[in-house]
Design a protein around this motif. Structure first.
Motif, PDB file in Angstrom:
ATOM      1  N   LYS A  96      44.373 -30.450  -0.310  1.00  0.00           N
ATOM      2  CA  LYS A  96      44.884 -30.267   1.053  1.00  0.00           C
ATOM      3  C   LYS A  96      44.883 -28.786   1.434  1.00  0.00           C
ATOM      4  CE  LYS A  96      48.561 -32.772   2.103  1.00  0.00           C
ATOM      5  NZ  LYS A  96      49.878 -33.417   1.935  1.00  0.00           N
ATOM      6  N   ILE A  97      45.285 -27.935   0.487  1.00  0.00           N
ATOM      7  CA  ILE A  97      45.300 -26.497   0.753  1.00  0.00           C
ATOM      8  C   ILE A  97      43.884 -25.979   0.996  1.00  0.00           C
ATOM      9  CG2 ILE A  97      45.750 -24.250  -0.298  1.00  0.00           C
ATOM     10  CD1 ILE A  97      48.176 -25.543  -1.689  1.00  0.00           C
ATOM     11  N   GLN A  98      42.948 -26.421   0.161  1.00  0.00           N
ATOM     12  CA  GLN A  98      41.577 -25.967   0.322  1.00  0.00           C
ATOM     13  C   GLN A  98      40.980 -26.439   1.645  1.00  0.00           C
ATOM     14  OE1 GLN A  98      39.924 -23.814  -1.710  1.00  0.00           O
ATOM     15  NE2 GLN A  98      38.445 -23.830  -0.038  1.00  0.00           N
ATOM     16  N   LYS A  99      41.270 -27.695   1.995  1.00  0.00           N
ATOM     17  CA  LYS A  99      40.766 -28.220   3.261  1.00  0.00           C
ATOM     18  C   LYS A  99      41.367 -27.454   4.438  1.00  0.00           C
ATOM     19  CE  LYS A  99      40.146 -32.506   5.865  1.00  0.00           C
ATOM     20  NZ  LYS A  99      40.407 -33.967   5.907  1.00  0.00           N
ATOM     21  N   LEU A 100      42.655 -27.111   4.328  1.00  0.00           N
ATOM     22  CA  LEU A 100      43.302 -26.328   5.384  1.00  0.00           C
ATOM     23  C   LEU A 100      42.684 -24.941   5.490  1.00  0.00           C
ATOM     24  CD1 LEU A 100      45.539 -26.158   7.498  1.00  0.00           C
ATOM     25  CD2 LEU A 100      47.105 -25.405   5.696  1.00  0.00           C
ATOM     26  N   LYS A 101      42.405 -24.324   4.335  1.00  0.00           N
ATOM     27  CA  LYS A 101      41.759 -23.014   4.341  1.00  0.00           C
ATOM     28  C   LYS A 101      40.395 -23.083   5.006  1.00  0.00           C
ATOM     29  CE  LYS A 101      43.918 -20.926   0.246  1.00  0.00           C
ATOM     30  NZ  LYS A 101      43.663 -20.424  -1.130  1.00  0.00           N
ATOM     31  N   ASP A 102      39.636 -24.127   4.674  1.00  0.00           N
ATOM     32  CA  ASP A 102      38.310 -24.288   5.284  1.00  0.00           C
ATOM     33  C   ASP A 102      38.421 -24.461   6.792  1.00  0.00           C
ATOM     34  OD1 ASP A 102      37.259 -24.121   2.767  1.00  0.00           O
ATOM     35  OD2 ASP A 102      36.992 -26.277   2.508  1.00  0.00           O
ATOM     36  N   THR A 103      39.419 -25.230   7.222  1.00  0.00           N
ATOM     37  CA  THR A 103      39.612 -25.444   8.658  1.00  0.00           C
ATOM     38  C   THR A 103      39.993 -24.143   9.358  1.00  0.00           C
ATOM     39  OG1 THR A 103      40.331 -27.723   8.231  1.00  0.00           O
ATOM     40  CG2 THR A 103      40.891 -26.761  10.376  1.00  0.00           C
ATOM     41  N   ILE A 104      40.912 -23.392   8.737  1.00  0.00           N
ATOM     42  CA  ILE A 104      41.332 -22.114   9.316  1.00  0.00           C
ATOM     43  C   ILE A 104      40.150 -21.157   9.427  1.00  0.00           C
ATOM     44  CG2 ILE A 104      42.744 -20.063   8.903  1.00  0.00           C
ATOM     45  CD1 ILE A 104      44.858 -21.896   7.670  1.00  0.00           C
ATOM     46  N   GLU A 131      36.329 -18.361  12.803  1.00  0.00           N
ATOM     47  CA  GLU A 131      34.969 -17.975  13.161  1.00  0.00           C
ATOM     48  C   GLU A 131      34.690 -18.275  14.631  1.00  0.00           C
ATOM     49  OE1 GLU A 131      32.068 -16.779  11.146  1.00  0.00           O
ATOM     50  OE2 GLU A 131      33.864 -15.969  10.209  1.00  0.00           O
ATOM     51  N   LEU A 132      35.119 -19.454  15.072  1.00  0.00           N
ATOM     52  CA  LEU A 132      34.918 -19.813  16.485  1.00  0.00           C
ATOM     53  C   LEU A 132      35.730 -18.906  17.392  1.00  0.00           C
ATOM     54  CD1 LEU A 132      35.048 -23.723  16.209  1.00  0.00           C
ATOM     55  CD2 LEU A 132      33.015 -22.289  16.534  1.00  0.00           C
ATOM     56  N   PHE A 133      36.958 -18.572  16.953  1.00  0.00           N
ATOM     57  CA  PHE A 133      37.817 -17.699  17.758  1.00  0.00           C
ATOM     58  C   PHE A 133      37.213 -16.307  17.912  1.00  0.00           C
ATOM     59  CE2 PHE A 133      41.170 -14.426  17.698  1.00  0.00           C
ATOM     60  CZ  PHE A 133      41.740 -14.664  18.938  1.00  0.00           C
ATOM     61  N   VAL A 134      36.725 -15.751  16.797  1.00  0.00           N
ATOM     62  CA  VAL A 134      36.126 -14.410  16.846  1.00  0.00           C
ATOM     63  C   VAL A 134      34.914 -14.403  17.773  1.00  0.00           C
ATOM     64  CG1 VAL A 134      34.900 -12.672  15.486  1.00  0.00           C
ATOM     65  CG2 VAL A 134      36.982 -13.717  14.590  1.00  0.00           C
ATOM     66  N   LYS A 135      34.113 -15.454  17.660  1.00  0.00           N
ATOM     67  CA  LYS A 135      32.928 -15.540  18.515  1.00  0.00           C
ATOM     68  C   LYS A 135      33.325 -15.646  19.984  1.00  0.00           C
ATOM     69  CE  LYS A 135      28.641 -18.162  19.142  1.00  0.00           C
ATOM     70  NZ  LYS A 135      27.837 -19.314  18.656  1.00  0.00           N
ATOM     71  N   ALA A 136      34.325 -16.489  20.263  1.00  0.00           N
ATOM     72  CA  ALA A 136      34.783 -16.639  21.646  1.00  0.00           C
ATOM     73  C   ALA A 136      35.396 -15.348  22.167  1.00  0.00           C
ATOM     74  CB  ALA A 136      35.806 -17.779  21.729  1.00  0.00           C
ATOM     75  N   LYS A 137      36.127 -14.660  21.288  1.00  0.00           N
ATOM     76  CA  LYS A 137      36.747 -13.394  21.690  1.00  0.00           C
ATOM     77  C   LYS A 137      35.694 -12.352  22.035  1.00  0.00           C
ATOM     78  CE  LYS A 137      40.013  -9.882  20.077  1.00  0.00           C
ATOM     79  NZ  LYS A 137      40.866  -9.426  18.944  1.00  0.00           N
ATOM     80  N   LYS A 138      34.652 -12.279  21.203  1.00  0.00           N
ATOM     81  CA  LYS A 138      33.581 -11.326  21.476  1.00  0.00           C
ATOM     82  C   LYS A 138      32.888 -11.643  22.796  1.00  0.00           C
ATOM     83  CE  LYS A 138      32.578 -10.198  16.639  1.00  0.00           C
ATOM     84  NZ  LYS A 138      31.591 -10.307  15.539  1.00  0.00           N
TER      85      LYS A 138
END
Length: 563
Positions: free
Chosen positions: A168-176, A181-188
């Motif tokens: 569960k922790i690993q899956k959460l890390k992958d999701t985060i 990545e999407l947030f950084v791209k959208a921010k740029k």
């Protein structure tokens, strides 16, 4: 004598043969006794014939039954999986998954395993028999157990994420990571889009400038220049400096000052614009003159001392690299310097933005002057600023630092040895945009020369700084772009901190400023790319600016400022 010796040797040999025979017989009798002590295990193999046959059959009787071993392994495998599915069922109940399908499936599976072992056919043929096992029954039992085990493993594999914390922790890390990545791209992309919007001239502003120019061309006799007023050089009055090419923005600043002044007739505005917008600026204030107060409108070219031979920034602004930095609107370039996107605005390429460093020379007869950016709104009377005790300081400004933010380290390049020697990286930065300047102290401390020193430094020390890979300040070897870093260097240790209620910044980028703080401020400043005259302006703050627009002016109505 020889006969006696041979007789002794013969007796000794006979004794050894006799002893060996006795030990052999004793060993055989011992084995017979040992094997005969477990008759229950080998009765079906023993027949009373001779001793050798009996011993052989007894040894064979010690070998384990292969069917029994096979049954034990299958039985153990079934019990292990019963324990496993019961453990998952118990954990599901602990997690309050009582109504889930998984819990019921685990409970049913555990019961199926138990029922399988309790079947009468298997109990009789495999578990409760004293005789030989039925191999067909064992084979069928083994098949059913393996089918259940396979189903149990598949179920556990599918539901493991719900119970395994590490998964569960690993899956959460992958999701985060993915969301980040999407947030950084959208921010740029957002920063790049806002940068383009900030650089562009809105249609309404362009329309207004064109209408004013048409008016000037159609009625030249109405817009002749007036003679200079004595109030423009009267040091007993309250003088403001506003440098801008934005007609509507300047009108808002002037209107907001006059409407909130206790004695508006004592306020003098010195507006400086570029040659392109000079006529439009003059026509506006001819058509909509301020009823009280005084306004002087000039262009940069009216100040003859502002030449590239004297002003270092004019030489830097001729740099091709610097012009490309501001005007090449390529997304791949923008994303390389996300943190500095706010500085990628052409206004920093304009000499209008650097005139603030020449105030004593532009207005030699004045003692104090209040500098205002064109993106501010004045909400209270400001005359108290002219009577503040400056304690010998030159620049009165509001500090903007909090915690580790807005310190000198965020604006100046402290990897540069001269910056590191001169300044404290933890020193508090201040706001440029509403500054009261003591021009007499400025002249005495020669601050303009200090500004020139830092601007000229990369040229003077070109060889020494070559190891940095930069030899011009337009490559940002000393500080970030913009006038604030240059101001921080010029007025270091000569700035007096004003009460924060005088000046609130951030209305062009920070949506979290409290309205209470805004209403208590004397001056609010739309710092950031989202200026109030742009479509990207923050709606919660825009009315604070639009209420000072002269909405009755015919050209404003024609150009549709979206009020």
């Amino acid at each position: 004598m020889a006969v006696a010796v041979r007789s002794g040797r013969s007796n000794m040999l006979s004794y050894r043969v006799f002893a060996s025979s006795m030990f052999t017989l004793l060993f055989i009798l011992t084995l017979s006794v040992l094997f005969s002590s477990h008759p229950s295990h080998n009765e079906h193999l023993v027949t009373q014939t001779n001793g050798d046959a009996y011993i052989h059959r007894s040894v064979l009787g010690l070998r384990p039954d292969p069917l029994k071993t096979r049954l034990d392994l299958v039985y153990k495998q079934a019990n292990d999986h019963i324990a496993l599915v019961n453990a998952y069922a118990a954990y599901a109940r602990k997690l309050k998954l009582d109504i889930s399908k998984q819990l019921k499936t685990f409970e049913d599976l555990g019961k199926t395993f138990s029922d399988l072992q309790s079947k009468p056919t298997y109990r009789t043929a495999l578990f409760d028999t004293d005789g030989p096992m039925d191999e067909d029954s064992l084979r069928q039992f083994e098949k059913e157990v393996k089918d259940k085990v396979k189903f149990a493993r598949l179920l556990i594999s599918d539901s493991k994420e719900s119970y395994d914390n590490q998964l569960k922790i690993q899956k959460l890390k992958d999701t985060i990571f993915s969301v980040n990545e999407l947030f950084v791209k959208a921010k740029k992309n957002g920063l790049f889009a806002r940068s383009i919007a900030a650089k562009s001239t809105p249609k309404s502003l362009h329309c207004l400038a064109m209408r004013l120019m048409e008016e000037r061309i159609a009625h030249p006799e109405k817009y002749r220049d007036d003679d200079p007023k004595p109030e423009f050089e009267d040091p007993t009055l309250y003088h403001y400096a506003i440098f801008s090419d934005n007609v509507i923005a300047v009108s808002v600043v002037v209107n907001s000052v006059i409407k909130n002044a206790k004695e508006p007739w004592k306020h003098v505005f010195h507006v400086v614009t570029d040659r392109m917008n000079l006529a439009a600026m003059k026509v506006w204030f001819k058509m909509r003159p301020i009823k009280e107060g005084h306004i002087e409108i000039k262009s940069v070219e009216d100040f003859k001392f502002l030449k590239s031979s004297y002003v270092p920034v004019l030489r830097q602004l001729e740099s091709v690299n610097l012009q490309n930095f501001y005007f090449q609107n390529r997304a791949e370039n923008a994303t390389k310097d996300v943190n500095n996107m706010k500085f990628r605005n052409p206004k920093y390429l304009s000499i209008l933005n650097h005139l603030r460093f020449y105030l004593p020379e532009m207005y030699p007869g004045l003692h104090r002057i209040l500098f205002l950016d064109d993106d501010v709104v004045v909400q209270k009377d400001l005359t108290a600023l002219w009577s503040i005790d400056m304690d010998g300081k030159i620049n009165g400004a509001v500090d903007t630092c909090f915690g580790s933010f807005h310190r000198y380290a965020q604006y100046l390049n402290f990897s540069h040895p001269l910056i590191r020697e001169k300044f404290n990286p933890k020193a508090c930065a201040w706001a440029f945009g509403m500054n009261i300047f003591d021009l007499d102290a400025w002249r005495r401390e020669k601050c303009t020369e200090e500004y020139h020193y830092w601007q000229n430094l990369p040229r003077v020390f070109r060889k020494q700084l070559s190891y940095l890979g930069r030899n011009k300040n337009d490559d940002r070897s000393l500080w970030k772009l913009g006038t604030l870093p240059a101001g921080l260097a010029t007025f270091y240790s000569t700035t007096k901190s004003l009460d924060k209620s005088w000046h609130v910044v951030g209305l062009g980028y920070n949506p979290s400023i409290s309205m209470n703080e805004i209403h208590n401020a004397a001056v609010i400043h739309f710092t950031g790319n989202m200026k109030p005259w742009l479509d990207i302006a923050m709606t919660q703050y825009k009315e604070l600016w639009t209420k000072y627009i002269d909405s009755e002016m015919e050209f404003v109505q024609m150009c549709n400022f979206g009020m």
